[in-house]
Design a protein around this motif. Structure first.
Motif, PDB file in Angstrom:
ATOM      1  N   TYR A   3       0.834  -1.200   0.000  1.00 28.72           N
ATOM      2  CA  TYR A   3       0.000   0.000   0.000  1.00 28.72           C
ATOM      3  C   TYR A   3       0.874   1.256   0.000  1.00 28.72           C
ATOM      4  CZ  TYR A   3      -3.868   3.097   1.207  1.00 28.72           C
ATOM      5  OH  TYR A   3      -4.808   4.096   1.183  1.00 28.72           O
ATOM      6  N   LYS A   7       1.134   4.140  -2.751  1.00 26.64           N
ATOM      7  CA  LYS A   7       0.891   5.550  -2.395  1.00 26.64           C
ATOM      8  C   LYS A   7       2.063   6.430  -2.838  1.00 26.64           C
ATOM      9  CE  LYS A   7      -1.034   6.610   1.671  1.00 26.64           C
ATOM     10  NZ  LYS A   7      -1.111   7.003   3.105  1.00 26.64           N
ATOM     11  N   HIS A  10       1.796   6.924  -6.436  1.00 27.36           N
ATOM     12  CA  HIS A  10       0.658   7.822  -6.669  1.00 27.36           C
ATOM     13  C   HIS A  10       1.086   9.276  -6.516  1.00 27.36           C
ATOM     14  CE1 HIS A  10      -3.485   9.188  -6.679  1.00 27.36           C
ATOM     15  NE2 HIS A  10      -3.326   9.751  -5.500  1.00 27.36           N
ATOM     16  N   LYS A  86     -12.907  14.428  -2.782  1.00 29.94           N
ATOM     17  CA  LYS A  86     -11.632  14.409  -3.525  1.00 29.94           C
ATOM     18  C   LYS A  86     -11.859  13.967  -4.972  1.00 29.94           C
ATOM     19  CE  LYS A  86      -7.128  12.414  -3.880  1.00 29.94           C
ATOM     20  NZ  LYS A  86      -6.131  11.450  -3.469  1.00 29.94           N
ATOM     21  N   LYS A 140      -8.647  14.770   5.790  1.00 30.70           N
ATOM     22  CA  LYS A 140      -9.861  13.917   5.837  1.00 30.70           C
ATOM     23  C   LYS A 140     -10.925  14.590   6.728  1.00 30.70           C
ATOM     24  CE  LYS A 140      -7.513   9.506   4.896  1.00 30.70           C
ATOM     25  NZ  LYS A 140      -6.161   9.978   4.532  1.00 30.70           N
TER      26      LYS A 140
END
Ligand code: HEM
Length: 142
Positions: A3, A7, A10, A86, A140
């Motif tokens: 992960y 990320k 990304h 988002k 968030k």
């Protein structure tokens, strides 16, 4: 670990994508200043085509692939309000990418009729969307 690697890839791809989204409208601003058919105009056409095709398009696709990869690994994200907000902003960012591709084609065919001021304003849209996107994904808030 997987992960975190996705990320990292990304974030690398969104930095490249954003660099193009902030630079291409700037090239359009200067392209407006030169005569169609001039050597400088032809050079701008090459720069704009390479920026879009060699950097922005692959970076956008990579951002989507790695972003969706993280959602596949963490499907519960899809219930979260911050990701909905988002993804809405990401769709608007993608729409501004598509508009830039259209404007690039018009410059390439010496058909641009918009003034410099238009591209100066268009240059601010990706910036504002990026600010919202980074706040949604890091803070968030909802
Ligand atoms: C293209 C479609 C996109 C999808 C599907 C997507 C999805 C995601 C997901 C699921 C995460 C993981 C969140 C976490 O682990 O906390 C993430 C992280 C991140 N995204 Fe995106 N994203 C996309 C585009 C973008 C864009 C365009 C930007 C910036 C302009 C961006 C900036 C970030 C950042 C900075 C992180 C790291 C957040 C952290 O380390 O906590 N993403 N993205």
């Amino acid at each position: 670990m997987l992960y975190e690697w996705i990320k990292a890839l990304h974030v690398i791809s969104i930095i490249a994508w954003m660099a193009g989204l902030l630079y291409l409208p700037r090239l359009f601003v200067y392209h407006c200043e030169v005569a169609a058919g001039s050597d400088t105009s032809e050079r701008f056409k090459v720069m704009e085509r390479r920026l879009l095709r060699a950097i922005m398009n692959p970076a956008m696709i990579a951002a989507y692939v790695f972003g969706i990869g993280m959602i596949v690994l963490t499907p519960e994200w899809m219930k979260q309000g911050w990701l909905h907000a988002k993804l809405l902003f990401v769709l608007l960012l993608t729409a501004s990418h598509m508009m830039m591709a259209k404007w690039r084609r018009e410059f390439a065919e010496d058909r641009n009729t918009r003034p410099q001021r238009f591209y100066r304003i268009a240059n601010e849209v990706p910036t504002l969307l990026m600010i919202g996107i980074v706040i949604f994904v890091i803070v968030k808030p909802f």
